[in-house]
Write a protein that holds these residues in place. Sequence first.
Motif, PDB file in Angstrom:
ATOM      1  N   ALA A 163      -0.106 -10.410   0.418  1.00  0.00           N
ATOM      2  CA  ALA A 163      -1.063  -9.843   1.380  1.00  0.00           C
ATOM      3  C   ALA A 163      -2.201  -9.095   0.688  1.00  0.00           C
ATOM      4  O   ALA A 163      -2.321  -7.882   0.797  1.00  0.00           O
ATOM      5  CB  ALA A 163      -0.337  -8.927   2.358  1.00  0.00           C
ATOM      6  N   ILE A 164      -3.071  -9.842   0.009  1.00  0.00           N
ATOM      7  CA  ILE A 164      -4.175  -9.215  -0.712  1.00  0.00           C
ATOM      8  C   ILE A 164      -5.290  -8.761   0.220  1.00  0.00           C
ATOM      9  O   ILE A 164      -6.097  -7.899  -0.134  1.00  0.00           O
ATOM     10  CB  ILE A 164      -4.739 -10.182  -1.771  1.00  0.00           C
ATOM     11  CG1 ILE A 164      -5.616  -9.437  -2.782  1.00  0.00           C
ATOM     12  CG2 ILE A 164      -5.512 -11.326  -1.109  1.00  0.00           C
ATOM     13  CD1 ILE A 164      -6.049 -10.280  -3.962  1.00  0.00           C
ATOM     14  N   ALA A 165      -5.368  -9.313   1.424  1.00  0.00           N
ATOM     15  CA  ALA A 165      -6.553  -9.108   2.270  1.00  0.00           C
ATOM     16  C   ALA A 165      -6.235  -8.496   3.616  1.00  0.00           C
ATOM     17  O   ALA A 165      -7.060  -8.537   4.524  1.00  0.00           O
ATOM     18  CB  ALA A 165      -7.260 -10.445   2.483  1.00  0.00           C
ATOM     19  N   SER A 166      -5.053  -7.894   3.764  1.00  0.00           N
ATOM     20  CA  SER A 166      -4.614  -7.447   5.082  1.00  0.00           C
ATOM     21  C   SER A 166      -4.626  -5.942   5.282  1.00  0.00           C
ATOM     22  O   SER A 166      -4.452  -5.481   6.404  1.00  0.00           O
ATOM     23  CB  SER A 166      -3.192  -7.975   5.346  1.00  0.00           C
ATOM     24  OG  SER A 166      -3.156  -9.384   5.237  1.00  0.00           O
ATOM     25  N   SER A 167      -4.806  -5.171   4.225  1.00  0.00           N
ATOM     26  CA  SER A 167      -4.762  -3.712   4.343  1.00  0.00           C
ATOM     27  C   SER A 167      -6.172  -3.136   4.398  1.00  0.00           C
ATOM     28  O   SER A 167      -7.087  -3.654   3.757  1.00  0.00           O
ATOM     29  CB  SER A 167      -4.013  -3.104   3.148  1.00  0.00           C
ATOM     30  OG  SER A 167      -2.683  -3.584   3.108  1.00  0.00           O
TER      31      SER A 167
END
Length: 307
Positions: A163-167
């Motif tokens: 999850a590189i782009a979800s936070s």
Amino acid sequence: MAGAAQAEEVFIGIDVGGTKTALGLVSFPTGSIQRRAELPTPQGAASGAAFLGEVERAARMLIAEAPSCRGIGLGLCELVDRAGRVDSAHRVHWQGLPVRERLSAIAPAVVEADVRAAALAEIHWGAGRPYRDLLYLNIGTGISTCWVKDRAPHAGANGHALAIASSPMVQTCPACLAQSAYVLEDVAGGAALAAIYARVLGRPVASAGEVLSAAAAGEPAAARVIAEAAQALGVTLGIALNMLDPEALIIGGGLGSRDGPYWDAMVKVIRRQVWSDSTRRLPILRAERGGDAGLVGAAATAWLARA
């Protein structure tokens, strides 16, 4: 007999993405697709139990065409733990549902995160074949990553290493101390490009492909949307490359593997953000299997897990 060709085996691959779901019969060891079908992935609560039933019915139809099929591999655009349980419901509402068990009633089944499945396809049958350590980036409706170490997709302690782009990312202006926050996927993913461009134009935009075409034709607003997305994604990828120092970066997914202004701008920003001269020169490659990587890789998870 020594040197004899390995017997062909057929598996069903199911690639559940945020917009569409691809199913197919895949032959191994070649990784070739023999038959394919496609379903729209419904949005919101509609992508729950009823959609799982649709996927089951489609899988049964495929297996009726290939009764010798050995198993089913499903790649899903959600968090999937190391036991194959679905641990999130961002786009597809299967969290808590017995997905693997339902599919196993058709044939032995494996459930995996879609990005790890796609990375597996590129390792064995795509751009990753020459490398042992690489970073795979998938850009489609959403964005996810997989670190491949010693030719094996890394899942992490919980299976959530994607999850590189979800936070949320928070930036503070050093001059006025004002803060701005954004989620990378909501700026740089395919659904985001279409939504942002639609807000700029004041009318619906069909897909990210429309934004790319407009930018390639020199439309200023589309070019600005692409540039801002590439900047945000490139900065994040630069940080990841600085941390991991892989041999190569492979970019796939329906949006990520497309030629044009997004690719050109993203690669330029990525190289600018990498600190080491040696790492900055690493190969940045399009996934050779393109949009088929997730389908082939999903089937491959079942092929490699076979008894």
